[in-house]
Design an enzyme around this catalytic site. Structure first.
Site, PDB file in Angstrom:
ATOM      1  N   GLN A   1       0.806  -1.216   0.000  1.00  0.00           N
ATOM      2  CA  GLN A   1       0.000   0.000   0.000  1.00  0.00           C
ATOM      3  C   GLN A   1       0.845   1.274   0.000  1.00  0.00           C
ATOM      4  O   GLN A   1       0.297   2.374   0.089  1.00  0.00           O
ATOM      5  CB  GLN A   1      -0.934   0.012   1.218  1.00  0.00           C
ATOM      6  CG  GLN A   1      -1.892  -1.158   1.280  1.00  0.00           C
ATOM      7  CD  GLN A   1      -2.934  -1.125   0.175  1.00  0.00           C
ATOM      8  OE1 GLN A   1      -3.195  -0.097  -0.434  1.00  0.00           O
ATOM      9  NE2 GLN A   1      -3.551  -2.271  -0.092  1.00  0.00           N
TER      10      GLN A   1
ATOM     11  N   LYS B   1      -1.462  -3.121  -7.819  1.00  0.00           N
ATOM     12  CA  LYS B   1      -1.921  -1.976  -7.042  1.00  0.00           C
ATOM     13  C   LYS B   1      -1.269  -0.660  -7.486  1.00  0.00           C
ATOM     14  O   LYS B   1      -1.584   0.399  -6.961  1.00  0.00           O
ATOM     15  CB  LYS B   1      -1.646  -2.208  -5.543  1.00  0.00           C
ATOM     16  CG  LYS B   1      -2.412  -3.391  -4.949  1.00  0.00           C
ATOM     17  CD  LYS B   1      -2.103  -3.555  -3.469  1.00  0.00           C
ATOM     18  CE  LYS B   1      -2.698  -4.833  -2.912  1.00  0.00           C
ATOM     19  NZ  LYS B   1      -4.174  -4.806  -2.844  1.00  0.00           N
TER      20      LYS B   1
ATOM     21  N   CYS C   1      -9.142  -8.575   4.589  1.00  0.00           N
ATOM     22  CA  CYS C   1      -8.014  -9.477   4.890  1.00  0.00           C
ATOM     23  C   CYS C   1      -7.262  -9.010   6.134  1.00  0.00           C
ATOM     24  O   CYS C   1      -6.028  -9.054   6.179  1.00  0.00           O
ATOM     25  CB  CYS C   1      -7.069  -9.594   3.699  1.00  0.00           C
ATOM     26  SG  CYS C   1      -7.816 -10.374   2.260  1.00  0.00           S
TER      27      CYS C   1
END
Length: 406
Positions: A201, A224, A361
């Site tokens: 992230q 991502k 998750c």
């Protein structure tokens, strides 16, 4: 940043969903792909689809050049010292599992410690649960503050001379917390431990310098960060990777094979058994070019402004509960009164707005928050304040639909 021009580069954004213009607010799960990446994948398959490192024919040479060229782009992107430290994997999960199995199995024994946090994604919890069971080591957690942040004082109290591995996510996919991984790495190294950072992230959203962070291992995924699915990266310091054994065996990663024993190629190829993720790596290289041309600092600034605006506007709604610290990355995780997040996300989808709903998750973190699930709106370089206005309007519609719970 010219967000309007950036949006033009993403074909998927220019469609209607359920009769409404699409508002995509789920980039923390997977980002959309710009046309340059899509075209690069098409170019590979149309123009020089071939295996790498093996053939001397023209297509094989070009494929190898593009594949290894993508590795060099990754090296520059995260400032690794050498391409030997850049291993292509299927994604963050595979990268973390590689470290847990290869490094963990060789370096953990009974009584040793692996340190993580309660905010970790399952992919940075389960591999360590399994390897400590196998080796007799202990799994310990750095405690969280009420706002979902980590104090260095708690880091120092949790990491001990028995600690061998510290594994922490850089940015929480639920809270948006930006963890002080450089400081955590310093504490870990003072106690003789190695530091793995889950960068799934962070790499898509901010400038990363693995040498400055002094991370021993750093893992992230291509999908991502505007790249293809099925490709990711494990960065590791050469001094550590040299001593580690491969975890997948077969073609491509070997040097010599005899009837009863074999030897391995040098780095990074000893960790890339079988036909590698050629198209994925080539596409990831194109994604890196795309992000670099825009500028990671500009992207981070844009996303932080969007998150601040979203919190400002969403907080005006009765029954809104927002989780995480004030200073955060570009996402907002929330619940709206007693509306189940799945119901909320269904109403928003009817309005053409894509958000995430569930435990993300991160079931241990959900229990820490004392909820079963949350909704999450995550932002990227192609999102605008108008997207957030649509989200707030959709949440108001949700309130009207479930009016009896307000």
């Amino acid at each position: 940043m010219d967000v309007k021009a950036i949006r033009e580069a993403f074909p998927v954004l220019h469609q209607e969903v359920n009769g409404h213009p699409l508002v995509y607010l789920d980039s923390s799960a997977t980002s959309q792909k710009p046309i340059k990446v899509i075209e690069k994948l098409d170019e590979y398959y149309r123009g020089y689809n071939s295996n790498v490192h093996r053939g001397v024919h023209t297509l094989g040479t070009r494929a190898t050049d593009e594949y290894e060229g993508a590795r060099e782009k990754v090296r520059r992107f995260i400032n690794a010292s050498s391409t030997e430290e850049v291993i292509f994997t299927r994604g963050t999960t595979t990268a973390i599992n590689t470290v847990a199995v290869s490094y963990g199995r060789a370096n953990l024994s009974e009584g040793d410690e692996v340190i993580i946090t309660p905010m970790e994604h399952h992919s940075n919890i389960i591999p360590w649960q399994q390897i400590v069971k196998e080796t007799g080591a202990n799994l310990k957690y750095i405690p969280l503050q009420p706002d979902g942040t980590i104090r260095i004082e708690d880091v120092k109290e949790t990491i001990t001379p028995k600690t061998k591995i510290v594994a922490v996510m850089h940015v929480s996919n639920v809270l948006g917390t930006i963890n002080p991984v450089k400081e955590i790495a310093r504490v870990a190294h003072e106690q003789g431990a190695v530091m793995l950072v889950d960068g799934a992230q962070s790499v898509p959203h901010m400038s990363i310098d693995v040498q400055d962070l002094d991370a021993d291992f750093y893992a992230f995924s291509g999908h991502k960060m505007c790249g293809p699915t099925g490709v990711g990266v494990l960065y590791g310091k050469k001094s550590l990777l040299d001593k580690m054994e491969p975890v997948e065996f077969g073609g491509e990663m070997i040097d010599f094979v005899n009837l009863y024993d074999s030897t391995w190629k040098e780095l990074p190829w000893k960790f890339e058994g079988g036909t590698p993720i050629i198209a994925g790596a080539v596409g990831l290289g194109a994604a890196i070019d795309f992000l670099t041309n825009i500028g990671l600092d500009e992207i981070r600034d844009h996303e932080e402004k969007l998150a601040a605006y979203a919190i400002q506007e969403m907080s005006k709604l009765d029954g809104m509960k927002i989780y995480g610290p004030d200073q955060r990355a570009g996402l907002v995780t929330f619940n709206l009164a007693d509306v189940h997040p799945h119901d909320l996300a269904t109403v928003l989808d009817a309005e053409g707005i894509a958000v995430r709903a569930g435990h993300h998750c991160a079931q241990p973190l959900m229990r820490w928050l004392d909820v079963s699930a949350t909704a999450r709106a995550s932002f990227y370089l192609y999102n605008t304040e108008e997207d957030i206005d649509r989200l707030v309007a959709g949440l108001q519609t949700t309130k009207e639909y479930f009016g009896d719970v307000f």
